[in-house]
Design a protein around this motif. Sequence first.
Motif, PDB file in Angstrom:
ATOM      1  N   ARG A 241       0.580  -1.101  -0.232  1.00  0.00           N
ATOM      2  CA  ARG A 241      -0.229  -0.172   0.202  1.00  0.00           C
ATOM      3  C   ARG A 241       0.939   1.424  -0.595  1.00  0.00           C
ATOM      4  N   ALA A 242       0.399   2.165  -0.874  1.00  0.00           N
ATOM      5  CA  ALA A 242       1.469   3.413  -0.743  1.00  0.00           C
ATOM      6  C   ALA A 242       0.234   4.991  -0.926  1.00  0.00           C
ATOM      7  N   PRO A 243       0.301   5.715  -0.328  1.00  0.00           N
ATOM      8  CA  PRO A 243       1.797   5.359   0.846  1.00  0.00           C
ATOM      9  C   PRO A 243       1.238   4.863   1.669  1.00  0.00           C
ATOM     10  N   GLY A 335      -6.397  12.139  -0.646  1.00  0.00           N
ATOM     11  CA  GLY A 335      -6.610  10.629   0.607  1.00  0.00           C
ATOM     12  C   GLY A 335      -6.203   9.413   0.035  1.00  0.00           C
ATOM     13  N   GLU A 336      -6.458   9.540  -1.601  1.00  0.00           N
ATOM     14  CA  GLU A 336      -5.723   8.860  -2.476  1.00  0.00           C
ATOM     15  C   GLU A 336      -4.895   7.734  -2.493  1.00  0.00           C
ATOM     16  N   HIS A 337      -5.065   6.696  -2.344  1.00  0.00           N
ATOM     17  CA  HIS A 337      -3.938   5.295  -2.210  1.00  0.00           C
ATOM     18  C   HIS A 337      -3.748   4.558  -3.389  1.00  0.00           C
ATOM     19  N   VAL A 338      -2.800   3.965  -3.542  1.00  0.00           N
ATOM     20  CA  VAL A 338      -2.835   2.539  -4.331  1.00  0.00           C
ATOM     21  C   VAL A 338      -2.146   1.401  -3.528  1.00  0.00           C
ATOM     22  N   GLU A 339      -3.236  -0.139  -4.278  1.00  0.00           N
ATOM     23  CA  GLU A 339      -2.635  -0.848  -3.725  1.00  0.00           C
ATOM     24  C   GLU A 339      -1.966  -2.914  -4.348  1.00  0.00           C
ATOM     25  N   MET A 340      -1.824  -2.704  -4.171  1.00  0.00           N
ATOM     26  CA  MET A 340      -0.361  -4.154  -5.581  1.00  0.00           C
ATOM     27  C   MET A 340      -0.796  -5.128  -4.841  1.00  0.00           C
ATOM     28  N   THR A 380      -2.858  -4.146  -9.995  1.00  0.00           N
ATOM     29  CA  THR A 380      -2.377  -2.667  -9.070  1.00  0.00           C
ATOM     30  C   THR A 380      -3.956  -1.766  -9.434  1.00  0.00           C
ATOM     31  N   ARG A 381      -4.701  -1.385  -8.359  1.00  0.00           N
ATOM     32  CA  ARG A 381      -5.946  -0.886  -7.256  1.00  0.00           C
ATOM     33  C   ARG A 381      -5.073   0.578  -7.265  1.00  0.00           C
ATOM     34  N   ILE A 382      -5.757   1.889  -8.042  1.00  0.00           N
ATOM     35  CA  ILE A 382      -5.807   3.422  -7.260  1.00  0.00           C
ATOM     36  C   ILE A 382      -6.591   3.367  -6.163  1.00  0.00           C
ATOM     37  N   ILE A 383      -6.803   3.450  -5.243  1.00  0.00           N
ATOM     38  CA  ILE A 383      -8.024   3.840  -4.460  1.00  0.00           C
ATOM     39  C   ILE A 383      -8.391   5.379  -4.349  1.00  0.00           C
ATOM     40  N   PRO A 384     -10.112   5.574  -4.903  1.00  0.00           N
ATOM     41  CA  PRO A 384     -10.413   6.996  -4.891  1.00  0.00           C
ATOM     42  C   PRO A 384     -10.220   7.119  -2.505  1.00  0.00           C
ATOM     43  N   GLY A 385      -9.972   8.280  -2.353  1.00  0.00           N
ATOM     44  CA  GLY A 385     -10.157   9.331  -1.394  1.00  0.00           C
ATOM     45  C   GLY A 385     -11.586   8.957  -1.097  1.00  0.00           C
ATOM     46  N   ALA A 386     -11.687   8.681   0.458  1.00  0.00           N
ATOM     47  CA  ALA A 386     -13.321   9.367   1.221  1.00  0.00           C
ATOM     48  C   ALA A 386     -13.537  10.399   0.765  1.00  0.00           C
TER      49      ALA A 386
END
Length: 386
Positions: A241-243, A335-340, A380-386
Motif C-alpha cells: 500500500r502506498a503511501p 486521500g487516494e492511495h494505491v494497492e498492489m 494494481t488498484r488506485i483507491i479513491p479517497g473518502a
Amino acid sequence: MTLSNDAASPEHDPVSPAPAPAPLAPGATVGILGGGQLGRMLAMAAARLGLKSHIYTDEADSPAFDVSADRTLASFGDERALAEFAAKVDVVTYEFENVPARAVAILAETGLVRPGVEALAACQDRLLEKQFLAGLGIATAPYMRVDDAGALARAVAQVGRPSILKTRRFGYDGKGQVLVREGADLAVTFRSLGGAPSILEGIVPFRKEISVVAARGVNGAFAAFDVCENTHENHILKVTRAPARILPQTAAEAVSLAKKIADALDYVGVLAVEMFLLVEGGSETLRVNEIAPRVHNSGHWTLDAAATSQFEQHVRAIAGWPLGAAVRLGDLQGGEHVEMHNLIGQEVFAYGSLLAEPGARLHLYGKAAARPGRKMGHVTRIIPGA
C-alpha cells in the motif's frame, strides 16, 4: 622539495579521478543478469526508452527472454560466456542480488557494472549488511554471527528466544531461515540450514513492515517514491500500500535513512530498503531490516501510479541519464492511495475476473508453471479517497 614536471603531470597524479563514463545513447544495450519478472520489466522499460536488452541467465524458461533483443543461456560460472556477454553490452545490471561475486567481478574487469560490485557485496551477505548498517549508526534487529552449533548456543543465550536463524547468503521470500523456538534442539536447528554460515536475529515487535524504493544517479541525484507498507503471507509479499499509514516525520526519516545508505554505497540505480516500524512510548521508530540492491516487488505499483516507474528509473540511472519524477499520480490531497496485490501460484488463473474489473491494472509475467509460492503476476488498484 620541488616536484618535476613529470611528477606533477596528470598522468602521474595518483589522486586524479578517472573520467566518468559517458551517458548511454539511444540504441545502446543494457545487459541484465537474471531473466525473471524483474528482468522482464526492466527490459520493457529499456525498450520504451529506445534501449536494447540482453539477458544473461542459467534458466532456459526465463520470462524476460520474451521481451529482450538478445540472450545468453549459460552458467554464471562460465567465464568465457561472461566475457562474450560483456563485449556485447554497454552496461551491466542485475535483477537479483545472489549473482555469484566472481561473475560480477569478471564483468567489472572489462565493462561498466551498475550498481557497483561493492554495493552488491554489502547486500549479498546478511552479516556484512548488518555490520555496514551499524557502521552508519543505523538501528537494526539485534544479531550475532553463527558459524557452528556452539556459536548458535552462545547467540541464543544473548539474543534470546524466539529468534530467527538465517543463512548469511542466498535467502529470500522466507528461504534460508528458521524460527528458533523455546525448547528447540539447537544442533538440529543449525543442521536444518545445511550448516551454512548464518546469523541469529532477534525478533522485533514491529507494528508494520515498510519499505523505501528510491534511485540514485551517477551524479548523486536522489529520488524516492512514497514510503509504502507491506503485508506478507508465508514470508512472501502479498500486498503493498502506498503511501504508508505512518506519521509524516516517520516517512521523512525513512527516506533519509535510504539516502544515507545509497550515498554510503556510492549507489547507482534503484534500491529498496526494508524497515520495521515500531511504536515505543507512543512514538514511531524505525529499524532497518534488509537492503535490496535492485528494483523491488514493493515498487511494482509505480508502473501504474507514479510519474516514472521504478523500472524506468533504474534504466535512467544506470544509463547515466537524469532521474525522472518519483511522485505518485492522482489526487494526493484527497486521500487516494494505491494497492498492489501479488498473484501467487494458482491465483493467476483469476486473470479473467481481474481483466473485467474496472480500474484494475493486471500484469502477468509469462511464467509457464503456476507453482505454489511462485509470483505469477500482480494487480494494481488506485483507491479513491473518502
